[in-house]
Design an enzyme around this catalytic site. Structure first.
Site, PDB file in Angstrom:
ATOM      1  N   LYS A   1       0.810  -1.217   0.000  1.00 34.85           N
ATOM      2  CA  LYS A   1       0.000   0.000   0.000  1.00 34.85           C
ATOM      3  C   LYS A   1       0.844   1.268   0.000  1.00 34.85           C
ATOM      4  O   LYS A   1       0.468   2.277  -0.593  1.00 34.85           O
ATOM      5  CB  LYS A   1      -0.953  -0.001   1.209  1.00 34.85           C
TER       6      LYS A   1
ATOM      7  N   GLU B   1      -2.796   8.382   6.698  1.00 33.98           N
ATOM      8  CA  GLU B   1      -3.242   9.346   5.701  1.00 33.98           C
ATOM      9  C   GLU B   1      -4.487  10.075   6.197  1.00 33.98           C
ATOM     10  O   GLU B   1      -5.161   9.630   7.132  1.00 33.98           O
ATOM     11  CB  GLU B   1      -3.541   8.652   4.371  1.00 33.98           C
TER      12      GLU B   1
ATOM     13  N   ASN C   1     -14.455  -0.709   8.655  1.00 36.40           N
ATOM     14  CA  ASN C   1     -13.635  -0.660   7.447  1.00 36.40           C
ATOM     15  C   ASN C   1     -13.697  -1.944   6.630  1.00 36.40           C
ATOM     16  O   ASN C   1     -12.865  -2.168   5.757  1.00 36.40           O
ATOM     17  CB  ASN C   1     -12.174  -0.335   7.789  1.00 36.40           C
TER      18      ASN C   1
ATOM     19  N   GLU D   1      -5.637   2.778  -3.276  1.00 40.10           N
ATOM     20  CA  GLU D   1      -4.696   1.659  -3.311  1.00 40.10           C
ATOM     21  C   GLU D   1      -5.050   0.759  -4.482  1.00 40.10           C
ATOM     22  O   GLU D   1      -6.102   0.925  -5.113  1.00 40.10           O
ATOM     23  CB  GLU D   1      -4.753   0.854  -2.013  1.00 40.10           C
TER      24      GLU D   1
ATOM     25  N   ASN E   1      -5.358  -3.365  -5.371  1.00 39.01           N
ATOM     26  CA  ASN E   1      -5.327  -4.750  -4.917  1.00 39.01           C
ATOM     27  C   ASN E   1      -4.944  -5.626  -6.099  1.00 39.01           C
ATOM     28  O   ASN E   1      -5.686  -5.725  -7.085  1.00 39.01           O
ATOM     29  CB  ASN E   1      -6.688  -5.169  -4.362  1.00 39.01           C
TER      30      ASN E   1
END
Length: 671
Positions: free
Chosen positions: A116, A200, A235, A288, A290
Site C-alpha cells: 500500500k 493518511e 472498514n 490503493e 489490490n
C-alpha cells in the site's frame, strides 16, 4: 491451456475457482488444514492435499507447503484466491523457481502495487491524485501522533500489506492514534506477517468506489466498470453493488482510464482492482491497488457477463484478451451481501460452531432476475475460530437497481441458517433502509444510521401485519396436522373461520383466519371491532420447512420460521420476533401472565464471543472510568477491545492473557 491447477486458498473463493476451472475442463487440487479436513472446497476438488495445523501461519501461509503440494499432484499452475498468499511477491517468485505458473500478476506488479505504501508512491509518480498522508516508516506511537497532528484529524491508520479491513483504524484524537496504531500493527502482524502501517488523511463523508481492471501478458489492459463499496462496518465491506449510483458515464470513463494508465505503468497482467475514495461531488483520489481478485468480483461478472476467474486462468496461460474496451458494456444492476458468522445483536462479534441447518435460497435465473450464492460451507460444517467469518456472498442481478435490491431482500429472507449467529437480520434491515434505497451512500453510512449498533426492533405497521398474517397461516397448518394425526380431520384441508389473537412478543393483533387448500384468508380486526378487507396468502409451505415462501395478495414474500416451545419465531426484513397465535380463550389467560425480567449482568464483564484473551488491562481493586479498556480479545484475526460501560471498581479477575474463552465466559467482576 493447463490440465491441472491448485487453489492455494480455502472457503468460498476456493469453491468459486473450482467452478470456473471445471467449466474449462481443468482438473483442480485443493489444499486444507486440519480445521478444513471436511470443508466443501476439499470435497469439490478432484484432489486434496493436507498442509498442516489450523493456524494459517502453519498451513495456508507456508509457501513451501504449497509448492510441495504442486509437485506432489502435478499441478501446473496455482490460483491464490484472495487473502493469504495472494499479494505476497515471494509467492509467485517461488512458484516460478519451481516451474509452476502463478495465476495472477507478475511479481514486479505485486511489488509496485501490492504494498500500500509503494503503490501510493507509484501513483504519485504517475501524477495520479492521491490522499494526503505519510508513506514513510513510522517508528512508534509517538511518531504516529506527530504525523497525525501535522496531517490534521481525522486520520486513517492502515496496514501496508493489509486488506479486508484488517489492520485499519480511524483516529480522531491523539489517544485514538496511540491505541489505533498499536492495534493496527498487531493485527497486521497477525494477518499478514508484516506490521508496517502508514497514516493518511481520512476524507469526511467519502464513498468507496473501485475500478476492475484486466490485463494480459501482451500489453493489453481494459477496465470493466466500477463497484460501489461504501457500505462498510469497521472498514470491512458489507454490501457492494455495480455500477455505482453516484457515477455518470464521464466520471466512470475518467476513473477507468486513470486505473488503466496506472496498471500499464507497472505492466499489470491479470485481474486487479484500483480503489478510489470519492467525494459526493464526484471528485476522486487514488486509494490503493489490490493485485488480486476481489471478494466482490461477482457483481462485476453479472453486469459485464465476464468470468474473471476464467480470464485470469487464460491470461496466465499466455492467451491474449479477447475483449477490447469498446466491447465492455454494463447491463442491469447487481447487489452483493456478505453473509458473516457474526452476531449483529452483540455488536457484530464473531460466532463459531456447527451449521446445524444451512439452507441458502436456490440459485436461479428467470424473469430477468439472477440469484447467485458463492459459498464455501455446507450443512453440518463447522465455522472455525481460525479464519475469516464469511459464510457466503449472496448476489442478485436485475434490470434496475430497485429490482436488484428487491430480489436481494427476498433472497435474504429466504436464507436460513441455524446453529450459529449470523448477520442476515442486519443485511435484511439494510435492504429496506430508505437511505440505502435512495443511493445516498458514504463509508460512514452504518455508523451514522446505526450509531448504537444494531438492536432488536419491534415490527410495526405493514411489516407487523404481514408477520402476523403468515404466523396465523402457519398456525392453521399446524392445527390441521394435529387434527389429522388425531383422526379429527379427513379429506381436504379446510379450516373454518376463527378469531385469533397474534402476539408479536407482547404486541397483540386480532384477526380472523380461514384455510382452503394452499390458500389462507386473513382479515384484521380494527380497534372498533370491525373486520377489515380479507388478504389472501398462498403457499405450499409444510411443517418442517424452515422458510415460508408464497404470496400475500399476489406479492412474493419469504419469512424464516423456527418452531419454539410455545409458538414460532419469525425473521423477516431484519426483524426477529417471537410469535404466539392464541384462540380467544388462550389470549385471555395469556394476558394475565406476568412479564419475565432478565437477570442483571451489569456487574460482570462476559466474553462477547469465543476467542483468545490477548491482554487484561486492569488489576483487582482498580477503579475504572466508563470507556476505559478492560481487556482485548482476539477472534477470527480481529482484536476486539472490551471497555467499561460505567464507572466502577474491579472486584475479581477470572481470566488471564492467553486463555481461550467461550462466549459469555466470565472475564472479571465489579464490586
Amino acid at each position: 491451456m493447463f490440465k491441472k491447477i491448485l487453489i492455494a486458498n480455502r472457503g468460498e473463493i476456493a469453491c468459486r475457482v473450482i467452478k470456473s476451472a471445471r467449466k474449462m475442463g481443468i482438473k483442480t487440487v485443493a489444499v486444507y488444514s486440519e480445521a478444513d479436513r471436511d470443508a466443501l472446497h476439499v470435497e469439490m476438488a478432484d484432489e486434496a492435499v493436507f498442509i498442516g495445523p489450523p493456524a494459517a501461519a502453519e498451513s495456508y501461509l507456508l509457501i513451501e507447503k504449497i509448492v510441495e503440494a504442486c509437485k506432489q499432484t502435478g499441478a501446473e499452475a496455482v490460483h491464490p484466491g484472495y487473502g493469504f498468499l495472494s499479494e505476497r511477491e515471494a509467492f509467485p517468485r517461488a512458484l516460478e523457481a519451481a516451474g509452476i505458473v502463478f495465476i495472477g500478476p507478475n511479481p514486479g506488479a505485486i511489488a509496485a502495487m501490492g504494498d500500500k505504501i509503494e503503490s501510493k508512491k507509484a501513483a504519485a509518480k504517475a501524477n495520479v491524485s492521491t490522499v494526503p498522508g505519510y508513506l514513510g516508516v513510522i517508528t512508534d506511537d509517538k511518531h504516529a501522533v506527530k504525523i497525525a497532528d501535522e496531517i490534521g484529524y481525522p486520520v486513517m491508520i492502515k496496514a501496508s500489506a493489509g486488506g479486508g479491513g484488517k489492520g485499519m483504524r480511524i483516529a480522531h484524537s491523539t489517544s485514538e492514534v496511540v491505541e489505533g496504531f498499536n492495534l493496527a500493527k498487531a493485527e497486521a502482524k497477525s494477518s499478514f506477517g508484516d506490521d508496517r502501517v502508514f497514516i493518511e488523511k481520512f476524507i469526511v463523508d467519502p464513498r468507496h468506489i473501485e475500478i476492475q481492471v484486466l490485463g494480459d501478458k501482451h500489453g493489453n489492459v481494459i477496465y470493466l466498470g466500477e463497484r460501489e463499496c461504501s457500505i462498510q462496518r469497521r472498514n470491512q465491506k458489507v454490501i457492494e453493488e455495480a455500477p455505482s449510483p453516484l457515477l455518470d458515464e464521464t466520471t466512470r470513463r475518467k476513473m477507468g482510464e486513470q486505473a488503466v494508465a496506472l496498471a500499464k505503468a507497472v505492466n499489470y497482467d491479470s485481474a486487479g482492482t484500483v480503489e478510489f475514495v470519492a467525494g459526493q461531488d464526484k471528485s476522486f483520489y487514488f486509494l490503493e491497488m489490490n493485485t488480486r481478485l476481489q471478494v466482490e468480483h461477482p457483481v462485476t461478472e453479472l453486469v459485464t457477463g465476464v468470468d474473471l476467474v476464467e480470464q485470469m486462468i487464460r491470461v496466465a496461460a499466455g492467451e491474449k484478451l479477447q475483449l477490447a474496451q469498446k466491447d465492455v458494456t454494463l447491463t442491469g444492476w447487481a447487489v452483493e451481501s456478505r453473509v458473516y458468522a457474526e452476531d449483529p445483536f452483540r455488536n457484530f462479534l464473531p460466532s463459531i460452531g456447527r451449521l446445524v441447518k444451512y439452507r441458502p435460497p436456490a440459485e436461479s435465473k428467470s424473469d430477468n432476475i439472477t440469484v447467485r450464492n458463492d459459498t464455501g460451507v455446507q450443512e453440518g460444517g463447522e465455522i472455525s475460530i481460525y479464519y475469516d467469518p464469511m459464510i457466503a456472498k449472496l448476489v442478485t442481478h436485475a434490470p434496475s437497481r430497485a429490482a436488484a435490491i428487491e430480489a436481494q431482500s427476498h433472497a435474504l429472507d429466504a436464507f436460513y441458517i441455524d446453529g450459529i449467529r449470523h448477520n442476515i437480520p442486519f443485511l435484511s434491515a439494510l435492504m429496506s433502509h430508505p437511505r440505502w434505497r435512495e443511493g445516498n451512500l458514504s463509508t460512514g453510512f452504518i455508523a451514522e444510521e446505526f450509531p448504537k449498533g444494531f438492536a432488536a426492533r419491534a415490527p410495526e405497521g405493514e411489516v407487523a401485519r404481514r408477520i402476523a398474517a403468515v404466523a396465523a397461516a402457519v398456525d392453521s397448518i399446524y392445527g390441521e396436522r394435529k387434527r389429522q394425526i388425531s383422526g379429527q380431520l379427513i379429506g381436504r384441508a379446510v379450516t373454518r373461520a376463527g378469531r385469533r389473537a397474534v402476539w408479536l412478543e407482547r404486541e397483540e393483533i386480532a384477526l380472523d383466519v380461514a384455510r382452503d387448500g394452499d390458500v389462507v384468508t386473513v382479515a384484521f380486526i380494527g380497534a372498533d371491532g370491525k373486520t377489515g378487507t380479507p388478504h389472501k396468502l398462498s403457499s405450499s409451505w409444510k411443517p418442517g420447512v424452515p422458510v415460508w415462501e408464497g404470496t400475500i395478495d399476489g406479492h412474493n414474500v419469504a419469512m424464516q420460521v423456527r418452531p419454539m416451545a410455545s409458538g414460532i419465531r419469525i425473521a423477516h426484513q431484519g426483524y426477529e420476533v417471537a410469535v404466539n397465535v392464541f384462540t380467544e380463550i388462550e389470549a385471555a389467560a395469556a394476558r394475565l401472565m406476568p412479564v419475565g425480567v432478565k437477570a442483571d449482568t451489569g456487574k460482570k464483564l462476559l466474553c462477547p464471543m469465543p476467542g483468545l484473551v490477548v491482554s487484561i488491562a486492569v488489576t483487582e481493586g482498580q477503579d475504572v472510568k466508563a470507556g476505559e479498556t478492560l481487556a482485548v480479545v482476539e477472534a477470527m484475526k480481529m482484536q476486539n477491545v472490551l471497555r467499561a460501560e460505567r464507572d466502577g471498581t474491579v472486584k475479581k479477575i477470572h481470566a488471564a492473557a492467553g486463555a481461550t474463552l467461550a462466549v459469555d465466559a466470565l472475564i472479571l467482576e465489579f464490586a
